[in-house]
Design an enzyme around this catalytic site. Sequence first.
Site, short mmCIF file in Angstrom:
data_model
loop_
_atom_site.label_atom_id
_atom_site.label_comp_id
_atom_site.label_asym_id
_atom_site.label_seq_id
_atom_site.Cartn_x
_atom_site.Cartn_y
_atom_site.Cartn_z
N ALA A 66 -26.73 -14.25 46.63
CA ALA A 66 -27.11 -15.56 47.15
C ALA A 66 -26.09 -15.96 48.21
O ALA A 66 -24.95 -15.47 48.21
CB ALA A 66 -27.13 -16.58 46.02
N GLY A 111 -27.36 -12.25 43.27
CA GLY A 111 -28.78 -12.54 43.50
C GLY A 111 -29.53 -11.36 44.08
O GLY A 111 -30.75 -11.23 43.87
N GLU A 114 -30.38 -9.22 41.28
CA GLU A 114 -31.40 -9.94 40.50
C GLU A 114 -32.79 -9.75 41.13
O GLU A 114 -33.79 -9.68 40.42
CB GLU A 114 -31.01 -11.41 40.38
CG GLU A 114 -29.77 -11.57 39.48
CD GLU A 114 -29.16 -12.96 39.51
OE1 GLU A 114 -28.59 -13.33 40.56
OE2 GLU A 114 -29.25 -13.68 38.51
N GLU A 134 -20.71 -12.87 40.30
CA GLU A 134 -20.73 -14.33 40.23
C GLU A 134 -19.50 -14.93 39.54
O GLU A 134 -18.97 -15.95 39.98
CB GLU A 134 -22.00 -14.83 39.52
CG GLU A 134 -23.26 -14.73 40.38
CD GLU A 134 -24.02 -13.42 40.18
OE1 GLU A 134 -23.42 -12.44 39.70
OE2 GLU A 134 -25.21 -13.39 40.53
#
Length: 260
Positions: A66, A111, A114, A134
Site C-alpha cells: 500500500a 498490500g 495481499e 507492515e
Amino acid sequence: MEFKNLIVEKKDGIATLKFNRPKALNALNSETLIELKAAGDMLNADKEIRVVIVTGEGDKAFVAGADILEMKDLTALEGMAFSARGHQALAALENMEKPVIAAVNGFALGGGFEVALACDIIYASDKAKVGFPETTLGIHPGFGGTQRAAKLVGLARAKELIFTGKTIGAQEAYEMGLLNKIVPQDQLMVEVTALAEKIKANGPFSVRLAKECINKSLSLDNKEGLTLEAKDFGLCFATKDQKEGMTAFVEKRKATFTGE
Ligand code: CAA
C-alpha cells in the site's frame, strides 16, 4: 474504460491486468484501489473473458505494498476506510466468477502480497520477494493478509511472517505453501499464459462453480460445504457444456465449450 494506474489488455479470452505505477514500484494508493475494483467488476461482466492474469509493470515489482506516502498521516477513521477500500478491491478479484492468476514478477510486499493472496493461483518469478513488512512500519496487514495467509499456511507460519515483517525469496515462499510455482523471470508470462490457456479450454461454468465451492469451503462446515457441492454439481447438468463435454468423451474427440 481508461485507467491511470492500471493497464488492461485482452487477447483470445484472457485478460491481463497490470499495475502501472513503476516510479512507486506499483504501490497501491486509493486511486489505484478504486481502479482495481472497477477493472475487476468490468472483467467479471465481460463474457468474452474466461481467465484473468494479474501482474506488475516492469521487472522490479509486482506491487511493493500500500502507498506509504498516502498512509503516513491518516487518522484512525481514515485508516479504516483505506483498509475497507483495499478489501473491496481485492474482493473483486477473489469473488470474480472466473479464475484469476497472479504472475508475481518481483517485489510483492504488504498490500502487494495481499493482492496475490486474493488471486486463485500464484506463479512467481525466481526473482520474486514476498512478505508482510507492515509491522516494521508500526501497522499490520490491512488488505486481508491477517486472514488469508493463515488459511493458506497455518497460524504459526502466518504469525512468524507477519510478526517479523521479514521479506523472503520465492523458494522459501514456495516451500511454505504460499506459491503454486516458481518460474524463471523471462518465462513467467509464457508459463502463466499456458496455464490460463489450459484452464480456458475447460467448461467455464463448471470452473466458476468449482471456484465458488472451494472458496466457500473455508467458511462452511463440512455438511454445508457438501450440500453446496451437490447443488452446484447438479447445476452443471443444466448446461450445454456438460452435454458437450460428456458427448465429446464418448465420441473420442476434444470438447468445445461455449459457456452455455
Ligand atoms: N509506498 C509508496 N512508495 C513506495 C513504496 C510504497 N509501499 N514502495 C516503494 N516506493 C517508492 C519509493 O519511495 C521510491 O520512490 P522515490 O524514488 O520517489 O524515492 C521508489 O518507490 C523506489 O523504491 P526504493 O528506492 O525504496 O527501491 P529499493 O530497490 O531501494 O527498495 C523495496 C525496494 C525493498 C521494495 C522498498 O521500496 C520498500 O521497502 N518498499 C516498501 C515496502 C513496504 O513496506 N510495503 C508495505 C506497505 S504497508 C501495507 O501494504 C499495508 C497494508 O497491508 C494495507
